[in-house]
Design an enzyme around this catalytic site. Structure first.
Site, PDB file in Angstrom:
ATOM      1  CG  ASP A 196      -1.964   0.996   1.454  1.00  0.00           C
ATOM      2  OD1 ASP A 196      -1.948   1.781   0.427  1.00  0.00           O
ATOM      3  OD2 ASP A 196      -2.940   0.815   1.948  1.00  0.00           O
ATOM      4  CG  ASP A 207      -4.425   5.371  -0.131  1.00  0.00           C
ATOM      5  OD1 ASP A 207      -3.853   4.362  -0.330  1.00  0.00           O
ATOM      6  OD2 ASP A 207      -5.402   5.811   0.868  1.00  0.00           O
ATOM      7  CG  HIS A 276      -9.591   7.021   3.514  1.00  0.00           C
ATOM      8  ND1 HIS A 276      -8.750   7.908   2.803  1.00  0.00           N
ATOM      9  CD2 HIS A 276      -9.112   5.786   3.471  1.00  0.00           C
ATOM     10  CE1 HIS A 276      -7.644   7.096   2.399  1.00  0.00           C
ATOM     11  NE2 HIS A 276      -7.835   5.850   2.617  1.00  0.00           N
ATOM     12  CG  HIS A 284      -8.108  10.033   7.548  1.00  0.00           C
ATOM     13  ND1 HIS A 284      -8.629  10.538   8.374  1.00  0.00           N
ATOM     14  CD2 HIS A 284      -6.698   9.841   8.017  1.00  0.00           C
ATOM     15  CE1 HIS A 284      -8.138  10.579   9.464  1.00  0.00           C
ATOM     16  NE2 HIS A 284      -7.055  10.311   9.455  1.00  0.00           N
ATOM     17  CD  GLU A 311      -7.976   1.797   2.649  1.00  0.00           C
ATOM     18  OE1 GLU A 311      -7.209   1.074   2.953  1.00  0.00           O
ATOM     19  OE2 GLU A 311      -8.251   2.913   2.802  1.00  0.00           O
ATOM     20  CD  GLU A 418      -6.487   2.366  -0.330  1.00  0.00           C
ATOM     21  OE1 GLU A 418      -5.204   1.978  -0.199  1.00  0.00           O
ATOM     22  OE2 GLU A 418      -6.728   3.350   0.391  1.00  0.00           O
TER      23      GLU A 418
HETATM   24  C1  HZT Z   1      -3.452   6.688   7.418  1.00  0.00           C
HETATM   25  C2  HZT Z   1      -1.857   6.650   7.665  1.00  0.00           C
HETATM   26  C3  HZT Z   1      -1.276   6.672   6.582  1.00  0.00           C
HETATM   27  C4  HZT Z   1      -5.421   6.459   6.541  1.00  0.00           C
HETATM   28  C5  HZT Z   1      -6.355   4.227   5.697  1.00  0.00           C
HETATM   29  C6  HZT Z   1      -5.270   3.781   4.757  1.00  0.00           C
HETATM   30  C7  HZT Z   1      -3.483   3.058   3.998  1.00  0.00           C
HETATM   31  O1  HZT Z   1      -6.910   3.400   8.202  1.00  0.00           O
HETATM   32  C8  HZT Z   1     -10.415   6.669   7.618  1.00  0.00           C
HETATM   33  C9  HZT Z   1     -10.486   5.566   7.214  1.00  0.00           C
HETATM   34  C10 HZT Z   1      -1.719   6.374   5.332  1.00  0.00           C
HETATM   35  C11 HZT Z   1      -3.358   6.365   5.295  1.00  0.00           C
HETATM   36  C12 HZT Z   1      -4.030   6.353   6.533  1.00  0.00           C
HETATM   37  F1  HZT Z   1      -0.076   6.570   6.755  1.00  0.00           F
HETATM   38  N1  HZT Z   1      -5.692   5.179   6.796  1.00  0.00           N
HETATM   39  N2  HZT Z   1      -5.140   3.836   3.462  1.00  0.00           N
HETATM   40  N3  HZT Z   1      -4.058   3.510   3.033  1.00  0.00           N
HETATM   41  N4  HZT Z   1      -4.163   3.492   5.308  1.00  0.00           N
HETATM   42  S1  HZT Z   1      -6.834   4.657   7.971  1.00  0.00           S
HETATM   43  C13 HZT Z   1      -8.242   5.400   7.751  1.00  0.00           C
HETATM   44  O2  HZT Z   1      -6.125   5.381   9.245  1.00  0.00           O
HETATM   45  S2  HZT Z   1      -8.593   7.081   8.380  1.00  0.00           S
HETATM   46  C14 HZT Z   1      -9.310   4.862   7.179  1.00  0.00           C
HETATM   47 MN    MN Z   2      -3.659   2.855   1.236  1.00  0.00          MN
HETATM   48 MN    MN Z   3      -6.606   4.273   2.014  1.00  0.00          MN
END
Ligand code: HZT
Ligand code: MN
Ligand code: MN
Length: 437
Positions: A196, A207, A276, A284, A311, A418
């Site tokens: 990812d 993303d 998101h 997000h 995703e 995703e």
């Molecule tokens: C947080 C930190 C990162 C956001 C989703 C995600 C990877 O799980 C609301 C819904 C990168 C992305 C994120 F370094 N997150 N997408 N890809 N992770 S999450 C989230 O924190 S916040 C999902």
């Molecule tokens: Mn991601």
């Molecule tokens: Mn994401």
């Protein structure tokens, strides 16, 4: 070997079903897709997250590119576009809708260029890096360096990596990346890895993620999640109800089962991991897209101009993740106000974060690079030392938000797909779509 003509095929170049199947019919009780792979061989091998041929197609698409890719991306090819069929236009004439489309053109092109970098970087790792035996910090460093090269990294305000490379394995669903000084982790033939990563230009973030598995035993798990994400994408659109998207995702995901080491598991949607909305410089936004049917506001709908990461995660475990392991990902709380800091080391680290990452997520590995995370900003004089206490302090006072690894139960396997999508005035565009996934 004989190929069964009626066999459903699945592979990198096979259509996604989005065109032919915009509104799948719901059956009361759907027969589970078979768990084992004992049936007749399919015509195209299942895509397992690595280029099965190596040194083939993708670099030939743009004859400017070398293999491995080294030429910065300047093209901005369209993603997968779906014009709206019967959008209630609320009095707007087609001319007015096209005028809004033109106003958004620059932003869309910026996203498209970032998406092209994503496709080329993932093509590079699929062809040249991902194999059993690769060490994960090597994989991440090379993936990230290739992103810096192809996007022409110029600091957080202009262009670069959008967030750390997640390379979460097996029961770890998300937000794992190696920390400096960790024992090396070597990818195994039987592992299931979610890759990812993010690319940004002017804060427009792509993303996108896919799942790597070498062992065909996991094919049904990967297929369940890939199809569930595609189902979510096909249901997205202006005025689409967010709860309907979650329901379609869950129903698709949970119509599968997978046989692993002789035991059959239902594939469960991970209920506390969400898609998101994405805002400029903010991975997000306020809107979440669940991968289950319950628990969301039934009046929430998608709107024109919105950008979403759709995703979905499937699991052979509980279908529920908890925080665990050492944290590697951190991000500034988007609306953290001014907080007076007592430790000089905290003030110094915060200043480094502000100048290097702004509100974008970062990881500890980047703080220990000679360039501190951006050669454009720091040259080779950016390396942070003795920062661990300051990092903890910035989390404690609420300036930073830690994003620790997210784990299902030990022994389970999780998969993720995703894509980033934009809702333009005249249609939706799956920006990160490639011929790999
Ligand atoms: C947080 C930190 C990162 C956001 C989703 C995600 C990877 O799980 C609301 C819904 C990168 C992305 C994120 F370094 N997150 N997408 N890809 N992770 S999450 C989230 O924190 S916040 C999902
Ligand atoms: Mn991601
Ligand atoms: Mn994401």
């Amino acid at each position: 070997m004989v190929c069964n003509e009626d066999e459903e095929v699945e592979g990198p170049l096979v259509d996604t079903g989005l065109l032919s199947n915009p509104k799948p019919k719901r059956k009361k009780k759907k027969k589970k897709k078979k768990a084992s792979s004992s049936s007749a061989p399919s015509k195209t091998p299942t895509f397992r997250g690595v280029n099965p041929e190596c040194f083939t197609d993708i670099y030939l698409k743009y004859d400017e590119q070398t293999d491995p890719p080294t030429v910065p991306v300047t093209v901005a090819p369209e993603g997968e576009v779906f014009p709206y069929e019967n959008r209630a236009s609320f009095g707007d004439s087609p001319a007015e809708i096209r005028a809004r489309e033109r106003l958004q053109e620059d932003v869309v092109n910026t996203f498209r260029q970032a998406a092209e970098v994503h496709r080329q970087v993932r093509g590079f790792v699929q062809t040249h890096l991902i194999r059993p035996g690769v060490e994960l910090s090597d994989l991440c460093n090379q993936l990230e360096n290739k992103t810096r090269e192809l996007v022409q990294e110029r600091g957080w305000l202009e262009r670069g990596i959008a967030f750390p490379t997640g390379c979460s394995i097996n029961h770890v669903a998300a937000h794992y990346t190696p920390n400096p000084g960790d024992d090396p982790v070597v990818l195994q033939y039987d592992d299931v890895m979610k890759l990812d990563f993010g690319v940004q230009i002017n804060g427009r973030i792509i993303d996108s993620a896919w799942t790597v598995a070498f062992n065909p035993m996991y094919d049904n798990l990967l297929m369940a999640v890939k199809e569930a994400t595609n189902m979510g994408l096909s249901h997205a659109g202006v005025d689409a109800r967010i709860c309907d998207i979650g329901e379609a995702i869950q129903e698709t995901m949970e119509s599968y089962e997978v046989e692993i080491h002789g035991k059959t598991h239902p594939v469960k949607a991970i209920r506390n991991l969400n898609g998101h909305s994405i805002e400029q410089y903010r991975i997000h936004g306020k809107h979440y897209i669940p991968c289950i049917k319950d628990g969301v506001d039934e009046s929430a709908v998608m709107e024109e101009g919105d950008v979403y990461a759709i995703e979905t995660f499937g699991s052979t475990g509980r279908g529920y993740v908890v925080d665990g392991m050492e944290c590697s990902h951190y991000m500034k709380a988007f609306d953290a106000g001014h907080v007076p800091l007592r430790m000089q080391s905290s003030r110094r680290l915060l200043s480094h974060i502000n100048r290097t990452f702004g509100t974008l997520a970062f990881c500890r590995r980047w703080l220990e690079r000679e360039d501190g995370g951006s050669f454009h900003v720091h040259g080779d004089n950016g390396k942070q030392t003795k920062y661990v206490g300051a990092l903890k302090n910035l989390c404690d006072v609420g300036i930073l938000q830690p994003c620790p690894p997210l784990l299902d139960v030990p022994g389970s396997y999780t998969a993720q797909y995703e894509h980033t999508l934009i809702l333009k005035p005249t249609g939706k565009e799956i920006l990160s779509r490639g011929d790999d996934y």
